[in-house]
Scaffold this active site. Sequence first.
Site, PDB file in Angstrom:
ATOM      1  N   GLY A   1       0.823  -1.202   0.000  1.00 55.62           N
ATOM      2  CA  GLY A   1       0.000   0.000   0.000  1.00 55.62           C
ATOM      3  C   GLY A   1       0.855   1.249   0.000  1.00 55.62           C
ATOM      4  O   GLY A   1       2.008   1.230   0.429  1.00 55.62           O
ATOM      5  N   ASP A   2       0.268   2.329  -0.491  1.00 54.22           N
ATOM      6  CA  ASP A   2       0.957   3.615  -0.442  1.00 54.22           C
ATOM      7  C   ASP A   2      -0.078   4.729  -0.517  1.00 54.22           C
ATOM      8  O   ASP A   2      -1.141   4.554  -1.107  1.00 54.22           O
ATOM      9  CB  ASP A   2       1.955   3.775  -1.589  1.00 54.22           C
ATOM     10  CG  ASP A   2       2.881   4.952  -1.361  1.00 54.22           C
ATOM     11  OD1 ASP A   2       3.765   4.839  -0.485  1.00 54.22           O
ATOM     12  OD2 ASP A   2       2.694   5.995  -2.004  1.00 54.22           O
ATOM     13  N   SER A   3       0.252   5.845   0.105  1.00 56.09           N
ATOM     14  CA  SER A   3      -0.594   7.036   0.055  1.00 56.09           C
ATOM     15  C   SER A   3       0.256   8.230  -0.302  1.00 56.09           C
ATOM     16  O   SER A   3       1.375   8.380   0.205  1.00 56.09           O
ATOM     17  CB  SER A   3      -1.274   7.286   1.403  1.00 56.09           C
ATOM     18  OG  SER A   3      -2.188   6.262   1.696  1.00 56.09           O
TER      19      SER A   3
END
Length: 195
Positions: A71-73
Amino acid sequence: MSMILASQSASRKAMLEAAGVPFEARAGHVDEGAIKRELIGVPPGDIALILAEAKALAVSVGAPGRLVLGGDSLVEVCGRLFDKPVSRENAAEHLAFFSGNEMRLHSAAVLMRDGQCVWRHVECARLKVRSLSDSFIQSYLHREWPAVSGCVGVFRMEALGAQLFEAVEGSHFTVLGMPLLALLGALRDLGELEA
């Protein structure tokens, strides 16, 4: 066999635990700065997907047969991308820049097995940052630092970060850092969760 979360993000762990998804966490070590430098001009949502995939791949190669979630934001304000603050002073600079502007938070998730991507998804939430006074910024950081040091956007929505905003459009889970509802659907489609 449980899924592997390629992250040590407290927020992502809490979301998976609350949703009843069995997992173990292993950090996916990648040089995010180097990847981002190669992606100048690439749309933020695509960058978030590429970073999420890189993290999943870093763990997947050492976990044959296992499903790995990366995941990444990314936070975008006025066309500028922001990383996690490197210091309290840097956090104050970020908050001053965000003041009165719209923040776009791009949250991506990738599922990988044996080094192959089996699902990828990105969502964007729009957060209207209210006008923040210098005194508010300092008192906010006095109470929230260093807890927000690992947070892109310098906030935890589940804590005092809610005070930064006057409006939010988009999934609450996306704001927390993962497109959880889409992920749960993918896990059901893959037979990892009961349909």
